[in-house]
Structures are given as structure tokens and as C-alpha cells.
Write a protein that holds these residues in place. Structure first.
Motif, PDB file in Angstrom:
ATOM      1  N   ASN A  58       0.929  -1.175   0.039  1.00 14.18           N
ATOM      2  CA  ASN A  58       0.011  -0.017   0.040  1.00 14.18           C
ATOM      3  C   ASN A  58       0.941   1.372  -0.010  1.00 14.18           C
ATOM      4  O   ASN A  58       0.635   2.229   0.941  1.00 14.18           O
ATOM      5  CB  ASN A  58      -0.936  -0.135   1.184  1.00 14.18           C
ATOM      6  CG  ASN A  58      -1.986   1.148   1.321  1.00 14.18           C
ATOM      7  OD1 ASN A  58      -2.290   1.659   0.143  1.00 14.18           O
ATOM      8  ND2 ASN A  58      -2.319   1.596   2.528  1.00 14.18           N
ATOM      9  N   HIS A  60       0.856   4.337  -1.557  1.00 15.43           N
ATOM     10  CA  HIS A  60       0.487   5.235  -1.634  1.00 15.43           C
ATOM     11  C   HIS A  60      -0.715   5.733  -0.514  1.00 15.43           C
ATOM     12  O   HIS A  60      -1.170   6.661  -0.337  1.00 15.43           O
ATOM     13  CB  HIS A  60      -0.307   5.775  -3.015  1.00 15.43           C
ATOM     14  CG  HIS A  60       0.909   5.585  -4.096  1.00 15.43           C
ATOM     15  ND1 HIS A  60       2.195   6.169  -4.226  1.00 15.43           N
ATOM     16  CD2 HIS A  60       0.774   4.782  -5.008  1.00 15.43           C
ATOM     17  CE1 HIS A  60       2.689   5.828  -5.234  1.00 15.43           C
ATOM     18  NE2 HIS A  60       2.185   4.728  -5.670  1.00 15.43           N
ATOM     19  N   GLY A  61      -0.934   4.608   0.321  1.00 17.00           N
ATOM     20  CA  GLY A  61      -1.832   4.847   1.319  1.00 17.00           C
ATOM     21  C   GLY A  61      -1.292   5.834   2.346  1.00 17.00           C
ATOM     22  O   GLY A  61       0.200   5.831   2.446  1.00 17.00           O
ATOM     23  N   THR A  72       2.652   9.024   3.350  1.00 18.66           N
ATOM     24  CA  THR A  72       2.310   7.822   2.853  1.00 18.66           C
ATOM     25  C   THR A  72       3.414   6.723   3.262  1.00 18.66           C
ATOM     26  O   THR A  72       4.269   6.983   3.790  1.00 18.66           O
ATOM     27  CB  THR A  72       2.276   7.809   1.178  1.00 18.66           C
ATOM     28  OG1 THR A  72       3.810   7.928   0.887  1.00 18.66           O
ATOM     29  CG2 THR A  72       1.597   8.929   0.852  1.00 18.66           C
ATOM     30  N   TYR A  73       2.785   5.587   3.088  1.00 16.65           N
ATOM     31  CA  TYR A  73       3.909   4.343   3.670  1.00 16.65           C
ATOM     32  C   TYR A  73       5.113   4.343   2.635  1.00 16.65           C
ATOM     33  O   TYR A  73       6.163   4.043   3.358  1.00 16.65           O
ATOM     34  CB  TYR A  73       3.080   3.081   3.302  1.00 16.65           C
ATOM     35  CG  TYR A  73       2.107   2.360   4.453  1.00 16.65           C
ATOM     36  CD1 TYR A  73       2.720   1.824   5.391  1.00 16.65           C
ATOM     37  CD2 TYR A  73       0.906   2.797   4.344  1.00 16.65           C
ATOM     38  CE1 TYR A  73       1.862   1.404   6.366  1.00 16.65           C
ATOM     39  CE2 TYR A  73       0.230   2.343   5.602  1.00 16.65           C
ATOM     40  CZ  TYR A  73       0.586   1.768   6.442  1.00 16.65           C
ATOM     41  OH  TYR A  73      -0.090   1.340   7.815  1.00 16.65           O
ATOM     42  N   GLU A 253      -7.521  -0.303   4.797  1.00 16.64           N
ATOM     43  CA  GLU A 253      -6.982   0.942   4.300  1.00 16.64           C
ATOM     44  C   GLU A 253      -7.571   2.100   4.471  1.00 16.64           C
ATOM     45  O   GLU A 253      -7.114   3.032   4.340  1.00 16.64           O
ATOM     46  CB  GLU A 253      -6.268   0.495   2.881  1.00 16.64           C
ATOM     47  CG  GLU A 253      -5.481  -0.678   2.572  1.00 16.64           C
ATOM     48  CD  GLU A 253      -4.942  -1.041   1.465  1.00 16.64           C
ATOM     49  OE1 GLU A 253      -5.482  -0.079   0.341  1.00 16.64           O
ATOM     50  OE2 GLU A 253      -4.369  -1.701   1.054  1.00 16.64           O
ATOM     51  N   ASN A 254      -8.661   1.785   4.802  1.00 13.69           N
ATOM     52  CA  ASN A 254      -9.769   3.151   4.947  1.00 13.69           C
ATOM     53  C   ASN A 254      -9.847   3.705   6.466  1.00 13.69           C
ATOM     54  O   ASN A 254     -10.668   4.431   6.837  1.00 13.69           O
ATOM     55  CB  ASN A 254     -11.164   2.806   4.459  1.00 13.69           C
ATOM     56  CG  ASN A 254     -11.242   2.381   2.846  1.00 13.69           C
ATOM     57  OD1 ASN A 254     -10.683   3.307   2.276  1.00 13.69           O
ATOM     58  ND2 ASN A 254     -11.854   1.524   2.527  1.00 13.69           N
ATOM     59  N   THR A 282      -4.069   3.729   8.860  1.00 14.47           N
ATOM     60  CA  THR A 282      -3.334   5.200   9.001  1.00 14.47           C
ATOM     61  C   THR A 282      -3.249   5.460  10.637  1.00 14.47           C
ATOM     62  O   THR A 282      -4.240   5.200  11.636  1.00 14.47           O
ATOM     63  CB  THR A 282      -4.193   6.296   8.493  1.00 14.47           C
ATOM     64  OG1 THR A 282      -4.232   6.276   7.136  1.00 14.47           O
ATOM     65  CG2 THR A 282      -3.435   7.669   8.918  1.00 14.47           C
TER      66      THR A 282
END
Length: 613
Positions: A58, A60-61, A72-73, A253-254, A282
Motif C-alpha cells: 500500500n 500510496h496509502g 504515505t507508506y 486501508e480506510n 493510518t
């Protein structure tokens, strides 16, 4: 047994009723358990490896939020790699230790990932430590370097001459967004941000060589000998937490986990963050907890989960109702210390559906997690443990005629002990003698070994437990473990105090126990008005805020047993009630700058929860 306790007992039918709600979590749980229990001491493992995999999955998370900063990661992984490459160039190697004293902010997170990737054990120094305690904590783990944030530099400078670290191994990070402005390091320090920026962003070559048996953290815990103990937290233990707590939390991821807990403690650094990494979610952090800013931060970061300790929950319940109480998407929370008397009220007021209360200790080998989402329990444990009968008066386990310990019956309270096996090892402290004192042998049969948690819990059935109390000379206040001996040593340094006995006492409607010191004065000494403020100034200078005694009791002499142990049980029972003693009692009221005498009116107000300690 009280009706409340009876209602909390759990049977097979209760568990069966919860299974439908668990079904959606099963794939994630199985994946986590596979990672947790297929590990070996020589398996590549740990935070560095897990974070690197999530960054690949992930990139760009959003990995981290802090104030107005966002990473981002991929950003965070690249930043950590630069720090890692720099320390490799300095000669840091797997097995080395570096002490880190930085408050909750991105520089701490990036540094921890970096050092985890190169196999360096991170000594997570409590940022509120000062003086002798700070010097002891750093020297104890024999670090090759220390990294300090500007916000903690004054404390480090005060003890720098006592630290057993080479003069060219003191690193500094500015108290600002160092990715955009590294700042200028003060004399005697190397600017870590400036140096690391010259190194490559690709993954360090060491990540896969870090093994489960290697140290990941040193986490400090209060001990009965007076000064903090450094607990070894291995990469294998982190992987166990990642596979269990991390996957039970079931983030994706949300999701955004909001954590205001200090990241030098395992609840924040391990439990909250490993759930984030497991789900590619996050992590939103705040430098220090704020009741007034809590729900506005939750809304700002769009948090869906929160990390907690019991004291935090009480503060939020004490705050006036607000429109923000429900204008958020938080539905789950993870942590420990939620009081049974506010559990249901908290869920109702703030709309939380799932409280993942857990039980674990930095040094222990047994853990519980509330995976079935029952109320008023630390949850279920898959690890081998026992709850044994314990005589609090004699301060020892109860044995049968053959000399073995006896397990408590369902509904009863006993001492929690964790069986030491290859899958649930005891990593231990840096002090071998301390290790011996917390291991019990021949518990149920010859040759077995159990870790003594020092905690009393109630067996409520189906491998679930309720936390009841702590034994020994450590108590918990403001979400922190307080060593009575450490406080006794510091309090006794005040000129007029000859001796001090410290213990924890309960204040209605608060979590844990507030510190109380029974003091004896030097010959001919008396405490005047100036002393009442001067003592507080001195205590604050040498102790973290949470360890400063809330109550004082002025004794003519200290009562001891025949073996010269303090008679704390009687002192705890009498606490700060002026009706139970004719000795002088003092209290540090919230916001006060000096101790004052406890009169019946003040005592009644404390009992009625009119003061917010």
C-alpha cells in the motif's frame, strides 16, 4: 459473589451467541494467528519487516498523520531507510542498542522503523524522566548512541556527564517538520535529519536478516528496587502481538487509528500501531493527550478507531457533553484499564460498538484479548496460563498437601501466572536476579515454570478473566506504573524528611491508585507553610508528574514487621481518612501549588468526586 460478578461469568452459550459477529473476522484472524504461531526464534520477523511489506502493498496509502503533516507508506519507508543507511554507515549492527528520547511525533516513528530494519534495539526512554532516573535508564542498556528531540534536550544535558556514551554519539532532531527544515543542531550534537538526508531511500539490506530472537525494544517498567527496569521486547514478541492484537482489531486501508498514548509504552507503540500496520491503515498521533482536543482531533483526522487506557476514558466521561461526542466514525477501540462502572456508559455516550480490552505486560508472556466483545473483561487467552489461589495476608501462593499450587474456581480471584514454553517464552529483564524473582517453578508438577505477573484476576469462565488488582510495590496512576521505592528514595531527599513509605490509595471514580507517602520528619523538624510548597517543587524536580505523591501522612515513626518490612496494609486501609488517624494528613489538590491539610470538608469533597484528580 456479587450479582454483578455473577452476571459477568461466561459460558459456552454466551460464546456461541457471539460467533456470528466473529465470522467476518475469521480470514483475518487466521492469517494473523498463522504469522503469530508459525514463527521461530530464527525466523525473519518483526516491525521492520512487517512495515516494509505493508509499504510495498500500500505505497500510496496514508501511513501517518500528525498535526498538519501527512506521510504515505512510501514516504515513511523512504525516510526510515535513509536513517537506517546512515546508522549502518556509522557502524551500527544487529544487537546494538540506541536510546531514543523523542515525544510523540513523526521523527520518533521514522527512527523506530529505521532502527528496527537494521536490527538495532531501540531503548524507548520515558520522555518525562529526569535526573538520576534518566541517567540510570540510559546507562542500564549500554547504548552506542542516544537520539534526543529538542524538546527533551535539557533533560539529557543535565545528565550528559553521567552518561556512558561517546561524545560524538549524541544525535539531535529539531522540534519541527525536519523533512522540510532540519534545523541547526546545538553544540555537542549531530543533526540526524541533516545527516540522514544524504543517504539513499531504497530498503536497507538488513531487514530480512533480523530474527525473532533479536531485541526490538527496551521498554521501561517500574521495579520494586527503586529504579526503572528495562524489559527486552523481542521481534518475536512483536510478531505475536501483530498476529493477535493486530489482526483482532481488523483495520483496513480506510481506517484511521487515533493514538494519544505515549509511544514509549507498549500499548501505544506495539498494540495500537501493529493493528495499523497489519491493515495498511493510518496512524494519527498527538504529542500529548488533551481532553478538550480529543474529539475535535478525531473529527479532524476522520478516525475510525482509538487507543486508550482507563484514565483516558474517565477523563472523556468527565468532560461536558458535546455535539462532537457522536459526530465521528469511531466504532472500535483497543487498550486496557476500562473501568466496569463506565464501560456501558462509554459505549452509549460515544457510540462505540467494540471495546477490545486486553491484558498484557511489557515483560510478561501471557496475554488476553477481548475478541468476543464481551463487556467487563480483559478477554480470552490462547496462551497457557493459570489463576492460582493467593494469600494476600501472607503474600504467597496457597499450596496443597503435595506442595503444588491450587487453581481458583470459576468466579474466584487469584494470582495470574503464565506458563513458560517455547511458544510463550519469558524474554526477561536486563537484570538476571530480577528474572529469578518473577519465575515460579514446580507449580503443578515437577519441572514446570511459570511467570509471576503480580496481578490478581477473576476467572469468569471460558478462558476469560477480569482484572482485579496489582500486588507488590508497584501501583498504577495516570496510566503509568509507579515504583514505590523510587518515590520513597526521592521524597526522603527533602531536608526535613527522614524516611518515607509510599503506597497507592484509591480515590472514588478514578482509575488506578494515587500515590501516598507516609513520612517521618528529622529530629525536631516541623513542616511550615513554606515547606508545603517547597516540598512540591522538589518532588516535581526529581519525579515525573504522575509519580509525585498526591497525599502525605506525617508519622512520628514508621511501623515495620519483624523482618523490617513496612506495614503498608494498615496504611492503605486508613488511606487519607482523617477519622481513621490522628496524624497530620496533607493533599495536593488539582491545580494547587502546595500541599494543604485534609479537613473533614475536603475529605468529603474528595469522596464526592468534586475534585478531578
Amino acid at each position: 459473589m456479587s450479582q454483578t460478578t455473577q452476571n459477568d461469568l461466561i459460558g459456552i452459550a454466551d460464546v456461541a451467541a457471539k460467533i456470528p459477529g466473529l465470522i467476518r473476522k475469521v480470514p483475518n484472524l487466521l492469517n494473523g494467528l498463522k504469522q503469530a504461531y508459525l514463527r521461530t526464534p530464527t525466523t525473519p520477523a518483526g516491525l521492520g519487516l512487517a512495515f516494509e511489506k505493508t509499504a510495498k502493498r500500500n505505497p500510496h496509502g496514508i501511513a501517518l498523520l500528525f498535526e498538519d503533516q501527512k506521510y504515505t507508506y512510501q514516504d515513511l519507508n523512504s525516510w526510515a531507510n535513509q536513517i537506517g543507511h546512515f546508522y549502518l554507515s556509522m557502524g551500527a549492527r544487529r544487537g546494538d542498542v540506541i536510546a531514543v528520547i523523542i515525544e510523540n511525533r513523526p521523527e520518533l516513528i521514522a527512527t523506530v522503523i529505521a532502527l528496527a530494519k537494521i536490527g538495532v534495539t531501540v531503548a524507548l526512554v520515558n520522555t518525562s524522566q529526569v535526573g538520576k532516573v534518566l541517567a540510570h535508564s540510559i546507562n542500564l542498556v549500554k547504548p552506542i548512541a542516544v537520539i534526543t528531540g529538542e524538546e527533551c534536550r535539557a533533560a539529557v544535558d543535565d545528565v550528559r556527564s553521567e552518561l556512558l556514551i561517546a561524545t560524538d554519539r549524541f544525535f539531535w532532531v529539531a522540534d519541527q517538520d525536519t523533512q522540510n527544515n532540519p534545523g541547526k543542531a546545538p553544540k555537542g550534537y549531530i543533526n540526524l535529519a541533516e545527516k540522514a538526508d544524504q543517504f539513499p531511500k531504497f530498503n536497507t539490506p538488513t531487514t530480512h536478516s533480523v530474527q525473532g530472537k533479536d531485541g526490538l525494544f527496551y521498554i521501561y517498567t517500574s521495579g520494586t528496587t527503586g529504579l526503572p527496569k528495562a524489559v527486552v521486547f523481542s521481534n518475536s514478541r512483536w510478531t505475536l502481538a501483530y498476529g493477535t492484537y493486530g489482526h483482532v482489531l481488523n483495520l483496513n486501508e480506510n481506517d484511521v487509528m487515533y493514538c494519544t498514548l505515549p509511544l514509549y509504552h507498549a500499548t501505544g507503540m506495539v498494540v495500537c500501531w501493529c493493528g495499523v500496520i497489519a491493515g495498511g491503515a493510518t496512524l494519527a498521533i498527538r504529542r500529548k493527550y488533551s481532553t478538550s482536543g480529543f474529539w475535535s482531533d478525531v473529527q479532524k483526522f476522520d478516525a475510525s478507531a482509538i487507543g486508550y487506557v482507563g484514565e483516558l476514558c474517565r477523563y472523556l466521561m468527565d468532560a461536558p457533553p458535546s455535539d462532537l461526542d457522536h459526530s465521528h466514525r469511531v466504532r472500535k477501540m483497543i487498550g486496557n484499564g476500562m473501568r466496569p462502572n463506565i464501560w456501558g456508559k462509554f459505549k452509549e455516550r460515544f457510540g462505540v460498538e467494540e471495546i477490545l480490552e486486553l491484558y498484557a505486560s511489557s515483560e510478561g508472556n501471557v496475554g488476553f484479548s477481548n475478541i468476543f466483545n464481551f463487556d467487563n473483561t480483559v478477554g480470552f487467552s490462547p496462551t497457557p496460563y493459570a489463576i492460582i489461589e493467593f494469600d494476600k495476608e501472607k503474600n504467597e501462593a496457597v499450596h496443597d498437601r503435595k506442595g503444588y499450587c491450587k487453581k481458583v474456581k470459576k468466579g474466584e480471584v487469584g494470582l495470574l501466572v503464565g506458563k513458560i514454553t517455547s511458544r510463550s517464552p519469558f524474554d526477561g529483564y536486563t537484570d538476571p536476579e530480577k528474572n529469578k524473582s518473577v519465575i515460579m517453578k514446580d507449580v503443578f508438577k515437577k519441572g514446570d515454570s511459570y511467570f509471576i505477573t503480580g496481578d490478581l484476576v477473576r476467572d469468569i469462565g471460558f478462558r476469560h478473566a477480569q482484572f482485579v488488582d496489582r500486588l507488590g510495590d508497584t501501583f498504577r496512576w495516570k496510566g503509568e506504573n509507579v515504583s514505590t521505592t523510587e518515590v520513597e528514595n526521592m521524597v526522603s531527599e527533602y531536608d526535613k524528611i527522614a524516611e518515607a513509605v509510599v503506597y497507592g490509595v484509591e480515590i472514588p471514580e478514578t482509575n488506578g491508585r494515587a500515590g501516598m507517602a507516609a513520612i517521618t520528619l528529622a529530629d525536631g523538624a516541623e513542616l511550615d507553610e513554606q515547606d508545603l510548597s517547597q516540598m512540591l517543587t522538589e518532588f516535581k524536580k526529581h519525579l515525573p508528574a504522575y509519580a509525585v505523591p498526591v497525599f502525605l501522612r506525617v508519622q512520628k515513626q514508621v511501623e515495620t514487621t519483624g523482618t523490617f518490612k513496612y506495614q503498608k496494609n494498615k496504611l492503605k486501609e486508613q488511606a487519607y481518612d482523617p477519622e481513621k488517624t490522628d496524624e497530620r494528613l496533607l493533599v495536593l489538590l488539582p491545580g494547587a501549588t502546595a500541599y494543604c491539610d485534609i479537613n473533614p470538608e475536603i475529605y468529603a469533597s474528595i469522596q464526592a468526586y468534586k475534585y478531578r484528580f
